[in-house]
Enzyme design. Sequence first.
Site, PDB file in Angstrom:
ATOM      1  N   HIS A  20       0.807   9.705  -6.535  1.00 30.67           N
ATOM      2  CA  HIS A  20       0.338   8.575  -5.737  1.00 30.67           C
ATOM      3  C   HIS A  20      -0.253   7.443  -6.559  1.00 30.67           C
ATOM      4  CE1 HIS A  20      -1.173   6.498  -2.244  1.00 30.67           C
ATOM      5  NE2 HIS A  20      -2.433   6.628  -2.596  1.00 30.67           N
ATOM      6  N   HIS A  45      -1.480  12.624  -4.032  1.00 34.69           N
ATOM      7  CA  HIS A  45      -2.046  12.434  -2.697  1.00 34.69           C
ATOM      8  C   HIS A  45      -1.762  13.658  -1.846  1.00 34.69           C
ATOM      9  CE1 HIS A  45      -2.986  10.720   1.204  1.00 34.69           C
ATOM     10  NE2 HIS A  45      -3.493   9.662   0.595  1.00 34.69           N
ATOM     11  N   GLY A  71       0.814  -8.760  -6.162  1.00 37.63           N
ATOM     12  CA  GLY A  71       0.182  -7.894  -5.164  1.00 37.63           C
ATOM     13  C   GLY A  71      -1.255  -8.327  -4.944  1.00 37.63           C
ATOM     14  N   GLY A 107       2.372 -10.424 -11.592  1.00 33.23           N
ATOM     15  CA  GLY A 107       2.287  -9.539 -10.430  1.00 33.23           C
ATOM     16  C   GLY A 107       1.697 -10.287  -9.244  1.00 33.23           C
ATOM     17  N   ARG A 113      -9.549  13.775  -3.085  1.00 33.18           N
ATOM     18  CA  ARG A 113      -8.109  14.045  -3.058  1.00 33.18           C
ATOM     19  C   ARG A 113      -7.683  15.116  -4.054  1.00 33.18           C
ATOM     20  NH1 ARG A 113      -5.823   7.848  -2.383  1.00 33.18           N
ATOM     21  NH2 ARG A 113      -6.397   7.653  -0.188  1.00 33.18           N
ATOM     22  N   ARG A 167      -9.666   9.183  -8.159  1.00 36.11           N
ATOM     23  CA  ARG A 167     -10.033   8.035  -7.345  1.00 36.11           C
ATOM     24  C   ARG A 167     -10.309   8.454  -5.905  1.00 36.11           C
ATOM     25  NH1 ARG A 167      -7.440   4.922  -3.813  1.00 36.11           N
ATOM     26  NH2 ARG A 167      -5.293   5.498  -4.285  1.00 36.11           N
ATOM     27  N   LEU A 169       4.013   8.145   2.045  1.00 39.28           N
ATOM     28  CA  LEU A 169       2.600   8.435   2.273  1.00 39.28           C
ATOM     29  C   LEU A 169       2.243   8.497   3.759  1.00 39.28           C
ATOM     30  CD1 LEU A 169      -0.431   8.364   1.126  1.00 39.28           C
ATOM     31  CD2 LEU A 169      -0.288   5.905   1.460  1.00 39.28           C
ATOM     32  N   PHE A 173     -13.847   8.445   5.111  1.00 37.05           N
ATOM     33  CA  PHE A 173     -12.770   8.761   4.170  1.00 37.05           C
ATOM     34  C   PHE A 173     -13.250   9.879   3.258  1.00 37.05           C
ATOM     35  CE2 PHE A 173      -8.904   6.116   2.830  1.00 37.05           C
ATOM     36  CZ  PHE A 173      -8.462   5.966   4.121  1.00 37.05           C
ATOM     37  N   GLN A 201      -3.134  10.805  -9.828  1.00 34.93           N
ATOM     38  CA  GLN A 201      -3.546  11.329  -8.530  1.00 34.93           C
ATOM     39  C   GLN A 201      -2.345  11.774  -7.708  1.00 34.93           C
ATOM     40  OE1 GLN A 201      -5.583   8.818  -5.243  1.00 34.93           O
ATOM     41  NE2 GLN A 201      -7.088  10.294  -5.952  1.00 34.93           N
ATOM     42  N   GLU A 218      -4.721   8.858   4.322  1.00 35.67           N
ATOM     43  CA  GLU A 218      -5.944   9.649   4.450  1.00 35.67           C
ATOM     44  C   GLU A 218      -6.687   9.289   5.742  1.00 35.67           C
ATOM     45  OE1 GLU A 218      -7.902  10.214   0.750  1.00 35.67           O
ATOM     46  OE2 GLU A 218      -9.893  10.076   1.620  1.00 35.67           O
TER      47      GLU A 218
END
Lengths: 319, 561
Positions: free
Chosen positions: B338, B230, B12, B10, B274, B373, B240, B115, B228, B243
């Site tokens: 999400h 969102h 990312g 991966g 959330r 989360r 998305l 947040f 989750q 937030e």
Amino acid sequence: MANIKLDIFRFDEAVDSVPHRDIVAVDVPETMTVLDALETAKAEVDGSISFRRSCRSAICGSCSMNINGVTGLACKTPCNTVMDEQGVIQVDPMPNFQPMRDLVVHMDPFWDKYTRLKPYLQPADKDEDHQTERRVSPEDMKKLVDVANCVMCATCYALCPVVSVDPSFAGPAAIAYAYRFIEDVRDSKREERLAQINEDYLWLCAHCYACSYCPKHVDPNDRIVDVKRATIKDRVMMNERGPRHALIVNKTVKQTGMLAETEVIQGTVGRFNFRGLLKVAPLGLRMAAKGKLPPPFVKPIPKVDEVRTIFDSLEVPVS
Amino acid sequence: MINHDVVVIGGGLAGMRAAVEAAERGADVAIVSKMHPVRSHSGAAQGGINAALGNREEDTPQNHAFDTAKGSDYLGDQDAIEAMCEDAPRQIIWLEHRGCIFSRLPDGRIAQRPFGGAGAPRTCYSADVTGLVILHTLWEQLERFNVKVYEEYFCTALCVEDGVGTGVVAYNMRNGELELINAKATIFATGGAGRMYAKTTNGYASTADGQAIAFRAGIPMMDMEFVQFHPTSLKENGVLLSEAARGEGAYLLNSAGERFMFKYAPNKGELASRDVVSRAEWTEILEGRGIDGCVLLDLRHLGREKILERLPQIRELALDATGKDAIDSPIPILPGMHYTMGGIETDIWGATRVPGVYAAGEVASPSVHGANRLGGNSLLETIVFGARSAKHACDYIKNVGSVKPSERTLKQEQDRIANWMGKSSGTRAPQLRAAMNKVMSDNVFIFRNEEQLQSAVDQLLEIRKQFDENVYVMDKSKTFNTDLVNTMETDYLIDSAMCVANGALARKESRGAQARTDYPERDDEKWMIHTLAWREQGKNPRLDYSRKVTITKWQPTVRTY
């Protein structure tokens, strides 16, 4: 709902010597993006249709392709903005790249242009304790944030006619990325970076503004102008033809209101660069034979003061 | 055959952070990724990354840890949470020193915004493209350290020999060959599993690959039932809207134009956690106060200038999908899948139960998020646990001589692909994926009950059986065969979906993102335990509750916002 007919470029580099086209029809809402229409066609009709995609929200840069002959992100293009009256949409791989499979192209030459930039911050200090951030003004960061929106989709690279004739040209995306470091107040290699991008044929850009179509509003065309200005401002590589040409064109037009071609050639090549001048001599002789040799001196046009006024109001001081 | 000390699956944020850490420590490290690293879905993260820098208000890592533990509805392991929050400021400064383009305060320090569920403005950001700028910063470091990237290699299996991880098998998408990649340590960083649902904020590539690959190699999945939703995704395409919109002051409105969140979260309103906001929205919609199945996200009072400066991407995403300009029109939104709080079970160093195998980022569950989360903690988790897993892996490999190439795993994968490619009829993966998507979206959504969950479990088992017996790949090419890749991904998604549904059915309580209408209360006496799911070939996973929640400082109390 609309019956969309995707007219798709088909090619497999492992087995095909020439490409062919398939028309694949799907019934989808006409507001659906071209990417989702392709995805529907792949899921419901022909699993072998190949294309890259990831985020489907214009942030990953995977799905740039030619749609009716114009390069753009398939995930940002609704079908109803591009289909014709019969619902046909032509999709092809990006130009300026070698096709691999259908809409998938070999991207390596594009990534190589970034690698040549040494695309990572090279600060003067070796701050390794990571205790506090460097202070940077919001304005200095804002300049970089606008460029940081680039998703490396290569749309501008595919649209660039200079890349199509000379693949060694860095291309708009890499020049914009160079700008991101050149203008970063935390970086210590401004001069080296300007020299590098000059070596990568910065001055080949002809300012055709094809790359002003940027899906992320990075406007690489304007960043190329910024990098050229920075080159002249910092007087980097001033003996190269690129900056000399820009300056002499600027000078003769300002002085005469015309392009003084003889002076431009001398100024670009170098008045005392006899070898360089000899190289352009055959061109001069051919022009003379056809009666097209430009005059050695150009007289200023009437009202040249008005031209100079325009220059005075537009010129950005560069030194 | 390819050999490396450390191989990261991966590209990312978690994967690249791990690779850079390993490279800085002198290890021979490589990344295996099914796409170029800058294409990773981490780049779609918008709002920001949490760290108690205290640049706007006084703040401490302990406050951050408390908010995270409370946000997790006390299911998060507090040792892991404290480790993450303590390391957060240093990791943000590390990113800044490596060139990350954070937005700034007037005095030049890194800007922070409020947040959900946070007691202070703690979320560092770069306008609303935070994930993208961090992704680029880390990719730049790959270039700097000349890290080898096996780009467009799809990892298909983990090799385990004599109980120890020995690398992976990967499918080279460019020529259709399977390759054995031997490594002393393997770090999974493959991201999320959003595509198990029909509507998700996740991109096409979030397909549970690492989760299912580890699961099949005998590593348990943890807390998979906690998914989750969102609160602000677009109805049209699930995309998305960060937030950050609410962090900057946006309102949520129902059909009466009422800011309904204060009914559900009297103190925090729109900035509750959330799970709370999504449940509130869904309640409004179920009780008839929605508009075409949505509620409204209203940014108008923020003004044009602030929207264009701080939220330009979400304005454009909403404009593209709905035709509505957030500057002068509220945007219809609804909760959408999400994030998977659960994942590959790890310890606080990202290590799994199999020596030499690590996991970091969304694919993993060191249990920092527990049952819910907080926004801004996912990017943080990728960076902190990417670095931590690489650090541990680099120490581990010092005592590993050589690894035994797992030819049998290579053979097993060759057979698996040959089986699908050899058939010319049967069921195609997209049909099974659509069936799975419907099961999950209809039955394992925000509010859950026994009947629906049982139905989901039964249907998923049937889909699993269908896949194993009938699936075939239509595209027979060896060049960039995405039909084959999609089939692999669907195979993996079904495994993860089964873990979600089975975990949700068995957990008879409501906690964080798991809201059971038949068990509406949180049950701390019985359920302060993690769900571990072990793979049983062709059957539902075996559930195991041997791992208790680790509490360091904060005993569970009533959770209100």
